[in-house]
Design an enzyme around this catalytic site. Structure first.
Site, short mmCIF file in Angstrom:
data_model
loop_
_atom_site.label_atom_id
_atom_site.label_comp_id
_atom_site.label_asym_id
_atom_site.label_seq_id
_atom_site.Cartn_x
_atom_site.Cartn_y
_atom_site.Cartn_z
N GLY A 60 0.71 -1.01 0.03
CA GLY A 60 -0.10 0.09 0.09
C GLY A 60 0.83 1.27 0.00
N SER A 61 0.24 2.34 -0.30
CA SER A 61 1.20 3.86 -0.45
C SER A 61 0.91 4.38 1.00
CB SER A 61 0.52 4.59 -1.65
OG SER A 61 0.78 3.90 -2.71
N GLY A 62 1.78 5.40 1.05
CA GLY A 62 1.83 6.04 2.49
C GLY A 62 3.10 5.94 3.46
N HIS A 63 3.67 4.92 2.68
CA HIS A 63 5.03 4.55 3.56
C HIS A 63 6.21 5.05 3.25
CE1 HIS A 63 2.55 1.61 5.73
NE2 HIS A 63 2.17 1.18 4.41
N ASP A 83 -1.90 -8.37 0.74
CA ASP A 83 -0.98 -8.75 0.19
C ASP A 83 -0.60 -10.24 -0.14
OD1 ASP A 83 0.24 -5.86 -0.08
OD2 ASP A 83 0.88 -6.08 1.85
N HIS A 114 0.32 0.80 10.09
CA HIS A 114 -0.89 1.42 9.57
C HIS A 114 -1.87 1.82 10.76
CE1 HIS A 114 0.28 -1.70 6.93
NE2 HIS A 114 -0.09 -0.84 6.03
#
Lengths: 214, 332
Positions: B54-57, B110, B219
């Site tokens: 996922g994005s945001g990392h 994932d 998260h």
């Protein structure tokens, strides 16, 4: 025997799409308590995209295939592959049939749920959508075994789905992101169990409205 | 929420577009807008190394594309797994005919999407093998390591796996050493303030002022306990107390230390934290061969820190020391 027409069945898929869109914030809120809060957004995004792509010529099978493909190819997360595979089973089993009868609907539910369990590895009691789907299928099957109509079987199915969904509230999550919470996952409904209830409920209501007999 | 965004629904696509423009010396787009690759990939004769998440990392995951690290990366929505199609396209973008190692973190989305992508790749005759990172000690007891999350230790797994592939290792060799890398790695995080997914608009968890969440996930997954906010030195000790006995690490060991901010912590504070980590390890005669301090694996604008230790043997040490030229990992 009761059935609904495949050619006229796109409305069943459209009803699911409307329901998920209408519950976007609610699903996000439930998910936010023990997940990351994106269940409503991702589901709504996928269902909305599918809604935009379903055309006037589409029937039940081709509409549900569009929904399945959007979820599988464009949504990702956990719910993309799970619901995408679930609906793909509906497409595969119905694509060559014009009259969708109760036994066929049961076969679609069973096949879709089997794929979900295989892919996600969840069983009843793990606090997932499987807790909604499994009793719903059992109730539908039992109604048919007792010679009840398609309509009656749908009513029984939704009732059992609601109870299954509610049962997730006191469960300890054993799978998915909320499983990391341990005891803190108790007392909150599972977002996937809720969305799968909404989907079954929407399908059942719309099928009942377009049901025919021969 | 005050953020530098346009329509939140377009955030990931606009981020990927900007990233591609900014780093065109190292990376290249692919036909799938959610898959980026190292410019030279597929590298002839080399096992492909792929990840995704996922994005945001940021800078994970696409920041580790480059020479001697990752060949292709699948990009998901914020905090949400990439699609199976994107993982599959990443595998294809990395495949040079010697197979592809997918090295990713232990999250249910994932796991499912990689599994489906692997099935598709099998049909194409591409041999895919996987290593699932599970370095976060706070996410399950050591007896249930298979349930643990993958966190910042993934960076070291990519470094080691990427280096082995670059040196000509076979797919089985790359997989074996990446597995060893993650088996020898332990991480833990502390969260001080929550983060907000822009499309959601509000934080989906809270950390009360004056407290900190020990063992927080990437998260915002709750950790193992909430404690009163401590000093940097006490946080460093607390993290080591969780990590050291878990492997265990012992006097005489050589280690890599990776300290990462979670997005909103000033880098200066990470050095305050590292100073104490180094001091404690020194007192225990655990030798830090290579420290990495910075924002390596973040969680949007969460305030907090993660500490990762990897115990080295000769093979891991050589692979860690190999130069690498990735967007967010330059070592010469």
């Amino acid at each position: 025997m009761q059935y609904f027409s495949n050619a006229g069945g796109a409305v069943v898929v459209r009803r699911m799409i409307e329901t998920i869109r209408a519950h976007k914030d609610y699903l996000g809120e439930i998910d936010g308590r023990i997940g990351d809060g994106d269940h409503g957004i991702n589901m709504s995004k996928g269902f909305t995209l599918a809604g935009e792509r379903i055309g006037p010529a589409d029937g039940f099978s081709s509409s549900i295939r569009i929904l399945s493909q959007v979820l599988l190819l464009e949504i990702g997360g956990s719910m993309g592959p799970l619901y995408g595979s679930f609906f793909k089973a509906f497409f595969k089993l119905s694509k060559d049939t014009e009259k969708i009868t109760a036994p066929l609907f049961l076969a679609m539910l069973e096949s879709g749920t089997a794929v979900v369990k295989e892919l996600g590895g969840a069983e009843v009691g793990d606090k997932t959508l499987v807790d909604t789907l499994t009793p719903a299928i059992a109730a539908f099957k039992e109604a048919l075994a007792n010679d009840r109509s398609f309509q009656d079987a749908l009513v029984a199915c939704v009732k059992a789905a609601a109870a299954g969904k509610d049962s997730t509230k006191e469960m300890l999550a054993k799978i998915g992101r909320s499983a990391r919470l341990g005891e803190r996952s108790r007392g909150v409904l599972d977002a996937g169990a809720v969305s799968s209830f909404l989907i079954l409920d929407a399908m059942a209501q719309q099928i009942s409205e377009i049901m025919q007999s021969d | 929420m005050q953020r530098i965004i346009n329509n939140p629904d377009n955030l990931v696509d606009e981020m990927v577009a900007g990233f591609s423009l900014a780093h065109s010396d190292l990376i290249a787009p692919t036909a799938n807008p959610r898959v980026l690759k190292y410019k030279a990939a597929p590298v002839p004769g080399k096992v492909g190394v792929v990840t995704g998440g996922g994005s945001g990392h940021k800078p994970a995951f696409i920041g580790y594309l480059g020479r001697n690290m990752l060949d292709a990366v699948a990009v998901g929505e914020i905090f949400s797994s990439p699609t199976a199609k994107s993982f599959y396209d990443a595998i294809k973008a990395a495949d040079a005919g010697r197979g592809v190692a997918v090295l990713y973190g232990n999250y249910s989305g994932d796991n499912m999407n990689v599994k489906m992508a692997r099935g598709e790749a099998d049909d194409d005759g591409i041999v895919v093998k996987t290593v699932v990172a599970n370095d976060d000690v706070a996410s399950a007891p050591v007896t249930e390591r298979h349930k643990r999350r993958g966190v910042a230790g993934e960076v070291l797994m990519w470094k080691v796996g990427g280096a082995k592939a670059a040196l000509g290792g076979s797919l089985d060799e790359v997989i074996a050493v990446a597995q060893k890398a993650i088996d020898q790695t332990r991480s833990v995080g502390i969260g001080l303030t929550p983060c907000t997914i822009p499309a959601v608009g509000k934080p989906n968890f809270t950390i009360a002022p004056g407290t900190m969440e020990v063992g927080i996930g990437h998260h915002g997954e709750p950790g193992i306990r909430v404690e009163a906010l401590k000093s940097a030195d006490e946080m460093a000790k607390l993290c080591l107390d969780l990590i050291l006995p878990d492997l265990p690490f012992a006097g005489g060991d050589e280690v890599v230390v990776l300290v990462s901010g979670l997005g909103a912590t000033p880098v200066s504070e990470l050095y305050v934290f590292y100073r104490k980590v180094a001091e404690i390890l020194g007192a225990k005669n655990i030798r830090v061969v290579r420290p990495y301090v910075g924002n390596y694996f973040t969680s949007l604008e969460m305030t907090g820190v993660t500490l990762t230790l990897m115990k080295l043997d000769a093979e891991l040490k050589a692979l860690i020391e190999l130069p690498a030229d990735a967007v967010a990992f330059k070592q010469f």
